[in-house]
Design a protein around this motif. Structure first.
Motif, PDB file in Angstrom:
ATOM      1  N   GLY A 228       0.824  -1.195   0.000  1.00  0.00           N
ATOM      2  CA  GLY A 228       0.000   0.000   0.000  1.00  0.00           C
ATOM      3  C   GLY A 228       0.863   1.251   0.000  1.00  0.00           C
ATOM      4  O   GLY A 228       2.051   1.214  -0.345  1.00  0.00           O
ATOM      5  N   LEU A 229       0.269   2.356   0.390  1.00  0.00           N
ATOM      6  CA  LEU A 229       1.019   3.607   0.492  1.00  0.00           C
ATOM      7  C   LEU A 229       1.659   3.699   1.871  1.00  0.00           C
ATOM      8  O   LEU A 229       1.091   3.245   2.866  1.00  0.00           O
ATOM      9  CB  LEU A 229       0.092   4.803   0.247  1.00  0.00           C
ATOM     10  N   LEU A 230       2.824   4.296   1.906  1.00  0.00           N
ATOM     11  CA  LEU A 230       3.581   4.393   3.147  1.00  0.00           C
ATOM     12  C   LEU A 230       3.444   5.795   3.732  1.00  0.00           C
ATOM     13  O   LEU A 230       2.444   6.477   3.500  1.00  0.00           O
ATOM     14  CB  LEU A 230       5.041   4.019   2.871  1.00  0.00           C
ATOM     15  N   GLN A 231       4.433   6.249   4.489  1.00  0.00           N
ATOM     16  CA  GLN A 231       4.374   7.554   5.135  1.00  0.00           C
ATOM     17  C   GLN A 231       4.123   8.671   4.122  1.00  0.00           C
ATOM     18  O   GLN A 231       4.652   8.641   3.014  1.00  0.00           O
ATOM     19  CB  GLN A 231       5.673   7.827   5.896  1.00  0.00           C
ATOM     20  N   SER A 235       4.491   5.973  -2.160  1.00  0.00           N
ATOM     21  CA  SER A 235       4.705   4.548  -2.384  1.00  0.00           C
ATOM     22  C   SER A 235       6.162   4.182  -2.089  1.00  0.00           C
ATOM     23  O   SER A 235       7.024   5.049  -1.936  1.00  0.00           O
ATOM     24  CB  SER A 235       4.385   4.189  -3.837  1.00  0.00           C
ATOM     25  N   MET A 236       6.410   2.882  -2.043  1.00  0.00           N
ATOM     26  CA  MET A 236       7.786   2.420  -1.842  1.00  0.00           C
ATOM     27  C   MET A 236       8.685   2.912  -2.970  1.00  0.00           C
ATOM     28  O   MET A 236       9.827   3.326  -2.742  1.00  0.00           O
ATOM     29  CB  MET A 236       7.818   0.894  -1.765  1.00  0.00           C
ATOM     30  N   GLY A 237       8.179   2.883  -4.206  1.00  0.00           N
ATOM     31  CA  GLY A 237       8.972   3.365  -5.340  1.00  0.00           C
ATOM     32  C   GLY A 237       9.360   4.819  -5.182  1.00  0.00           C
ATOM     33  O   GLY A 237      10.469   5.220  -5.563  1.00  0.00           O
ATOM     34  N   GLN A 238       8.475   5.631  -4.619  1.00  0.00           N
ATOM     35  CA  GLN A 238       8.790   7.042  -4.421  1.00  0.00           C
ATOM     36  C   GLN A 238       9.823   7.236  -3.322  1.00  0.00           C
ATOM     37  O   GLN A 238      10.742   8.053  -3.457  1.00  0.00           O
ATOM     38  CB  GLN A 238       7.508   7.812  -4.101  1.00  0.00           C
ATOM     39  N   TRP A 239       9.679   6.492  -2.237  1.00  0.00           N
ATOM     40  CA  TRP A 239      10.661   6.612  -1.152  1.00  0.00           C
ATOM     41  C   TRP A 239      12.044   6.157  -1.608  1.00  0.00           C
ATOM     42  O   TRP A 239      13.062   6.721  -1.193  1.00  0.00           O
ATOM     43  CB  TRP A 239      10.206   5.808   0.065  1.00  0.00           C
ATOM     44  N   LEU A 240      12.099   5.153  -2.480  1.00  0.00           N
ATOM     45  CA  LEU A 240      13.391   4.688  -2.978  1.00  0.00           C
ATOM     46  C   LEU A 240      13.965   5.634  -4.029  1.00  0.00           C
ATOM     47  O   LEU A 240      15.179   5.636  -4.266  1.00  0.00           O
ATOM     48  CB  LEU A 240      13.251   3.286  -3.571  1.00  0.00           C
ATOM     49  N   SER A 241      13.113   6.436  -4.659  1.00  0.00           N
ATOM     50  CA  SER A 241      13.574   7.379  -5.680  1.00  0.00           C
ATOM     51  C   SER A 241      14.120   8.665  -5.071  1.00  0.00           C
ATOM     52  O   SER A 241      14.986   9.320  -5.666  1.00  0.00           O
ATOM     53  CB  SER A 241      12.435   7.716  -6.652  1.00  0.00           C
TER      54      SER A 241
END
Length: 259
Positions: A228-231, A235-241
């Protein structure tokens, strides 16, 4: 509209099934060789030769496959794979992470640079413009498989992905990524690297470009159901980017100040 439905198996040779997604990896590696040879012939300031290109591709393939798989295990489903460690080797069931593959390639390029006694940034600067079209091929593979679909939309080009099982029109986010992280990023990097640049500049532009484009497209991509969406609704992809964008900005600033 209904998303095109392709058989994920491109060719069946007896018990051996050749999948479209696997062929996209092959396309990605072949285009690295073709573009790399063009750069060797037309950009002599890089100092590369055909043998170096062949060797770096070998290192890169290992980095992509091992890093991509381990990245998916660690970033997305650490608990599941800790409980069933042998499932890590079931790559035919899917599960590859770009950010994991990226870290794997970074390590592989460091090993290659050490072997050839090159500056690590000289290696990444040469490789960076060769990567985006390979990413585009991978996203095409996702679209063919009908996976990694987007969030719901009312836009006229929304597509119904039967694999989602809900009959709702969604963004074809795989095609957005193909166009952004693939084609657009390729044009940017190819033009920027068309003349000599300070060490690290091309790599910095790649990090900024990929991280920013991936961050934006993630707003249209359905987050993984098990995460799902995180903090902050990211998304996880955004946090890793985000670390990629920051690292790219720091690298580009450092590179241009040293020039």
């Amino acid at each position: 509209m209904l998303a095109p439905q392709f058989d994920p198996v491109a060719l069946q040779l007896g018990p051996v099934a050749i999948h479209w997604y696997g062929l996209m990896y092959l396309v990605a590696f072949v285009q690295v060789i073709l573009l790399g040879r063009w750069c060797i012939a037309h950009r002599p300031w890089t100092g590369w030769n055909a043998r170096m290109l062949d060797d770096v591709l070998f290192y890169g393939v290992l980095g992509v496959i091992l890093g991509g798989r381990l990245g998916y295990v660690l970033f997305y489903k650490p608990g599941d794979y800790l409980a069933h460690p042998l499932d890590i080797f079931k790559v035919w069931e899917g599960g590859m992470s770009f950010h994991g593959g990226f870290l794997g390639v970074i390590i592989a390029m460091a090993l290659f640079a050490h072997r050839y006694k090159l500056r690590w940034l000289a290696v990444t600067d040469f490789i960076a413009p060769l990567v985006p079209l390979g990413l585009a091929a991978g996203r095409l593979g996702n679209f063919i498989n009908g996976e990694l679909w987007g969030r719901t939309t009312n836009l006229p080009w929304g597509m119904i992905f039967p694999q989602a099982g809900d009959g709702i029109a969604r963004h074809p986010s795989q095609l957005y990524e193909l166009a952004g992280e693939g084609l657009l990023l390729f044009v940017i990097l190819w033009l920027y690297s068309a003349k000599p640049r300070p060490a690290g500049a091309v790599s910095g532009v790649f990090l900024i470009g990929y991280g920013s484009l991936r961050f934006l497209v993630e707003f249209t991509r359905e987050p993984d159901s098990f995460l799902g969406l995180l903090q902050f609704g990211l998304s996880m992809g955004q946090w890793l980017s985000l670390p990629m964008i920051v690292a790219g900005l720091v690298m580009l600033r450092w590179s241009l100040r040293r020039a």
